[in-house]
Design an enzyme around this catalytic site. Structure first.
Site, short mmCIF file in Angstrom:
data_model
loop_
_atom_site.label_atom_id
_atom_site.label_comp_id
_atom_site.label_asym_id
_atom_site.label_seq_id
_atom_site.Cartn_x
_atom_site.Cartn_y
_atom_site.Cartn_z
N SER A 70 -17.35 40.58 -59.45
CA SER A 70 -18.40 41.42 -60.00
C SER A 70 -18.03 41.86 -61.40
CB SER A 70 -18.62 42.64 -59.09
OG SER A 70 -19.72 43.40 -59.54
N ASP A 71 -19.05 42.08 -62.21
CA ASP A 71 -18.82 42.61 -63.55
C ASP A 71 -19.96 43.56 -63.89
OD1 ASP A 71 -17.28 42.67 -66.03
OD2 ASP A 71 -19.04 41.75 -66.93
N THR A 72 -19.64 44.62 -64.59
CA THR A 72 -20.62 45.62 -65.00
C THR A 72 -20.53 45.83 -66.50
OG1 THR A 72 -20.44 46.75 -62.86
CG2 THR A 72 -21.39 48.02 -64.69
N ALA A 107 -23.45 42.19 -62.23
CA ALA A 107 -23.60 40.88 -61.59
C ALA A 107 -22.60 40.78 -60.45
CB ALA A 107 -23.35 39.76 -62.60
#
Length: 194
Positions: A70-72, A107
């Protein structure tokens, strides 16, 4: 076995709420935006890069592994605000966000042997005006460091948020409802509650 390709304690805490056994992987994955890469493409690529790197690291010992990455990112007027490099950078980010509405893009990518899926969750966060002394005090607390956009919605910055449209857990780093759906598509069932 489910693995979380993340060093983030927040993501670990959030994923634990979905009641599935998992192991966190400590991986170093570059987070560098390519020239001309849109914010949405960037956040999705980094999430997938993390998941793929995690899968590569465990596949030899666990061929049934499924890895979540995940990436923010915080985005304002097309500009991607990563993690601040120092206190001055954190203060500059907060000054830019003050009194404005920005997007938080998170994501999630899920990969297994020969299988890959993902989701992008975009939330809108509106900050109140924040004066210079409040920004200085918040930066001095140390909380903005290591956080996309230099703030933690679940921490002291919550007092500056006028409105949130979207996923609170997504702004924290892992949108739980969408992650739950993604895990179900991989037939990774949670613990049944009565």
């Amino acid at each position: 076995m489910l693995y979380l390709a993340s060093r983030s304690p927040r993501r670990t805490q959030l994923l634990a709420r979905l009641d599935r056994p998992f192991r966190a992987l400590d991986l170093e994955v570059p987070e560098v935006r390519a020239a001309g890469e849109s914010a949405t493409d960037y956040v999705q690529r980094v999430a997938a890069d993390k998941a793929r790197a995690g899968l590569a690291s465990v596949l030899a010992t666990d061929p049934e592994a499924v890895v979540l990455g995940s990436d923010t990112e915080v985005v304002l007027d097309g500009r991607v605000f990563g993690k601040p490099v120092d206190a001055a950078d954190a203060a500059a980010m907060l000054r830019a966000l003050a009194g404005r509405t920005h997007q938080v893009m998170t994501a999630v990518a899920l990969v297994g042997q020969g299988r890959e899926d993902g989701v992008l969750v975009v939330s809108e966060v509106s900050f109140i005006d924040i004066d210079a002394s409040a920004i200085a005090a918040y930066v001095a607390s140390g909380e903005p460091m290591g956080k996309a956009g230099a703030y933690a919605i679940q921490g002291g910055a919550e007092r500056y948020i006028r409105h949130l449209a979207g996923s609170y857990s997504g702004v924290m780093g892992l949108p739980l409802q969408q992650t739950e759906q993604l895990l179900q598509t991989f037939e990774l069932k949670g613990v049944a509650h009565v």
